[in-house]
Design an enzyme around this catalytic site. Structure first.
Site, PDB file in Angstrom:
ATOM      1  N   VAL A 179     -38.890  -5.036   2.986  1.00  0.00           N
ATOM      2  CA  VAL A 179     -38.207  -4.707   1.737  1.00  0.00           C
ATOM      3  C   VAL A 179     -38.519  -3.263   1.338  1.00  0.00           C
ATOM      4  O   VAL A 179     -37.632  -2.498   0.955  1.00  0.00           O
ATOM      5  CB  VAL A 179     -38.643  -5.672   0.597  1.00  0.00           C
ATOM      6  N   THR A 217     -52.510  -1.207   0.993  1.00  0.00           N
ATOM      7  CA  THR A 217     -53.613  -2.175   0.951  1.00  0.00           C
ATOM      8  C   THR A 217     -54.471  -2.072   2.213  1.00  0.00           C
ATOM      9  O   THR A 217     -55.576  -2.581   2.249  1.00  0.00           O
ATOM     10  CB  THR A 217     -53.076  -3.622   0.858  1.00  0.00           C
ATOM     11  N   CYS A 255     -33.937 -14.053  -2.682  1.00  0.00           N
ATOM     12  CA  CYS A 255     -32.827 -13.368  -1.996  1.00  0.00           C
ATOM     13  C   CYS A 255     -31.519 -14.173  -1.978  1.00  0.00           C
ATOM     14  O   CYS A 255     -30.446 -13.626  -2.256  1.00  0.00           O
ATOM     15  CB  CYS A 255     -33.238 -12.987  -0.577  1.00  0.00           C
ATOM     16  N   GLN A 280     -30.749 -18.688   6.839  1.00  0.00           N
ATOM     17  CA  GLN A 280     -31.520 -17.513   6.443  1.00  0.00           C
ATOM     18  C   GLN A 280     -32.157 -16.807   7.635  1.00  0.00           C
ATOM     19  O   GLN A 280     -32.732 -17.436   8.535  1.00  0.00           O
ATOM     20  CB  GLN A 280     -32.577 -17.919   5.404  1.00  0.00           C
ATOM     21  N   SER A 296     -35.881 -12.003   9.101  1.00  0.00           N
ATOM     22  CA  SER A 296     -36.485 -10.901   8.320  1.00  0.00           C
ATOM     23  C   SER A 296     -36.744 -11.317   6.878  1.00  0.00           C
ATOM     24  O   SER A 296     -37.492 -10.637   6.178  1.00  0.00           O
ATOM     25  CB  SER A 296     -35.599  -9.662   8.363  1.00  0.00           C
ATOM     26  N   ARG A 308     -33.948 -21.818   8.040  1.00  0.00           N
ATOM     27  CA  ARG A 308     -34.195 -20.550   8.746  1.00  0.00           C
ATOM     28  C   ARG A 308     -33.462 -20.610  10.076  1.00  0.00           C
ATOM     29  O   ARG A 308     -33.595 -21.597  10.817  1.00  0.00           O
ATOM     30  CB  ARG A 308     -35.699 -20.392   8.982  1.00  0.00           C
ATOM     31  N   HIS A 366     -28.679 -13.109   5.062  1.00  0.00           N
ATOM     32  CA  HIS A 366     -28.658 -14.549   4.796  1.00  0.00           C
ATOM     33  C   HIS A 366     -27.200 -14.985   4.582  1.00  0.00           C
ATOM     34  O   HIS A 366     -26.421 -14.281   3.921  1.00  0.00           O
ATOM     35  CB  HIS A 366     -29.447 -14.880   3.534  1.00  0.00           C
TER      36      HIS A 366
END
Ligand code: NAP
Length: 370
Positions: free
Chosen positions: A13, A37, A136, A163, A166, A268, A275
């Site tokens: 994203v 992080t 999403c 979906q 990714s 998925r 999607h």
């Protein structure tokens, strides 16, 4: 110019967000700061030919508190760790988030401005400072069917989703590609031999999926050559959390007074990006297909109505046709044999754009101008 901290900018994203911001020259309007992080001190992205050296530590609260706006595409556990500490320290900045963690909070707004700009503006007037991207498939459904929602025409929707890998993140796409490669490698010689038996090929493929060295670290089961009819955690009532989000988030985004019923099965599949969703919709009155088309198309400029014929459907209503674009094609629209108020629709949308990064980018732009 406002100081904007970016966390999670190298994920799926985050990198789509940065690309869209480059395309729209958004970086000229802000002073960006890049955090990580896992890579603080290392090199960050290149923006307008400037390399951002020395990534900041995404867990350093002092550095984060210097930001007017924080935009995070890092994920729920990062939000869990950092957000409440910043608010406890009385940080007054705006928080924009792709993760689901804060979506259910009363003092957060789910953002999708082509659908709920009024709700967002009212929240800003009321001093709300936390804005979260929607799930999403919910964003993509609302962009596709927004006209029917805004005209209060929907009684209920039953949805089946298809979906992309990714949607689960970068590591999952890599694993899907490794699975595909592993299946290809086991039969590559047979494929170039015209005398090979297709049943032998299929047997080798099916066996490979069961082998110990088949890449299953993230998905835990094969996705290439298969599908997974469960996304996210178990809600304990037979529903997956992905399925639960459909109704909850839609009604929160719309600020609905009476609840619109939405339920279905989330699946998925092995597409890489985008999607797809198949809807069975019950309207609260009988309107013609022509009217339905007009209402869908007039809602926003990204909707693209695809006539219900073979050629246009297979060319324009697929992940491969839509990937990387902001288009929201809606097709397969027809009345169903259940009755006059029932019709079907199929939509495909880039879940990294309208399903994730684009609403966040547009929210950032609203905040920049405050
Ligand atoms: P992601 O691709 O897994 O990236 C998240 C973080 O993982 C990155 O910022 C990076 O953080 C780290 N990372 C580890 N290995 C990486 C690699 N090989 N390539 C890139 N980054 C790697 O996650 P995402 O799909 O962008 O999702 C981020 C959030 O958005 C999640 O909360 C998700 O639920 C939500 N969301 C995702 C989608 C979607 O379609 N993917 C749609 C809507 C919402 P460091 O640099 O700090 O290590």
């Amino acid at each position: 110019m406002k100081s904007v901290g970016f966390i999670g900018w190298r994920g799926m994203v985050g990198s789509v967000l940065l690309n869209r911001m480059r395309e729209e020259n958004d970086f000229l309007k802000i002073t960006p700061h890049f955090f990580s992080t896992s890579q603080s001190g290392q090199y960050g992205p290149t923006i307008n030919n400037i390399v951002f050296k020395n990534l900041k530590d995404a867990y350093n609260l002092n550095l984060l508190e210097e930001m007017d706006i924080i935009i995070t595409c890092q994920g729920g556990s990062y939000t869990d760790t950092v957000y409440s500490k910043l608010r406890k320290n009385n940080w007054q900045g705006y928080w924009i988030d792709a993760a689901s963690t804060l979506r259910m909070k009363d003092d957060s707004i789910i953002v999708l401005d082509p659908v709920n700009l009024k709700v967002i503006k009212k929240a800003l007037d009321n001093g709300i400072k936390t804005f979260v991207g929607s799930n999403c498939t919910v964003s993509l459904m609302l962009m596709a069917l927004g006209g029917l929602f805004s005209n209060n025409l929907i009684e209920w929707i039953s949805v089946s989703t298809y979906q992309a890998a990714s949607g689960a993140g970068a590591k999952y796409v890599i694993e899907l590609l490794k699975q595909m490669g592993s299946l290809y490698n086991v039969v590559s010689q047979d494929l170039s031999n015209e005398l090979s038996s297709i049943l032998d090929i299929e047997k080798k493929i099916s066996q490979k999926m069961k082998d110990n060295d088949f890449p299953l670290k993230y998905f835990s089961v094969p996705l290439a050559g298969s599908l997974i009819p469960w996304i996210d955690i178990d809600m304990g009532n037979g529903q997956s959390r992905e399925e639960w989000k459909g109704q909850f988030e839609t009604n929160k985004i719309l600020g609905s007074k009476s609840k619109i019923i939405i339920d279905g099965t989330c699946v998925r599949i092995s597409s890489i990006r985008c999607h797809s969703q198949s809807f069975l919709i019950k309207l609260n009155k009988n309107i013609s297909l022509k009217n339905i088309e007009e209402i869908i198309v007039s809602h926003n400029k990204w909707v693209d109505f695809i006539p219900n014929n073979i050629q246009e459907t297979i060319c324009k209503l697929t992940p491969s046709a839509v990937t990387g674009t902001l288009k929201i094609p809606v097709g397969r629209v027809r009345k169903l044999s259940m009755g006059d108020k029932y019709f079907s629709a199929f939509t495909v949308g880039d879940q990294l754009l309208w399903g994730a990064a684009e609403p966040l980018r547009r929210m950032l732009n609203l905040l920049i101008n405050i």
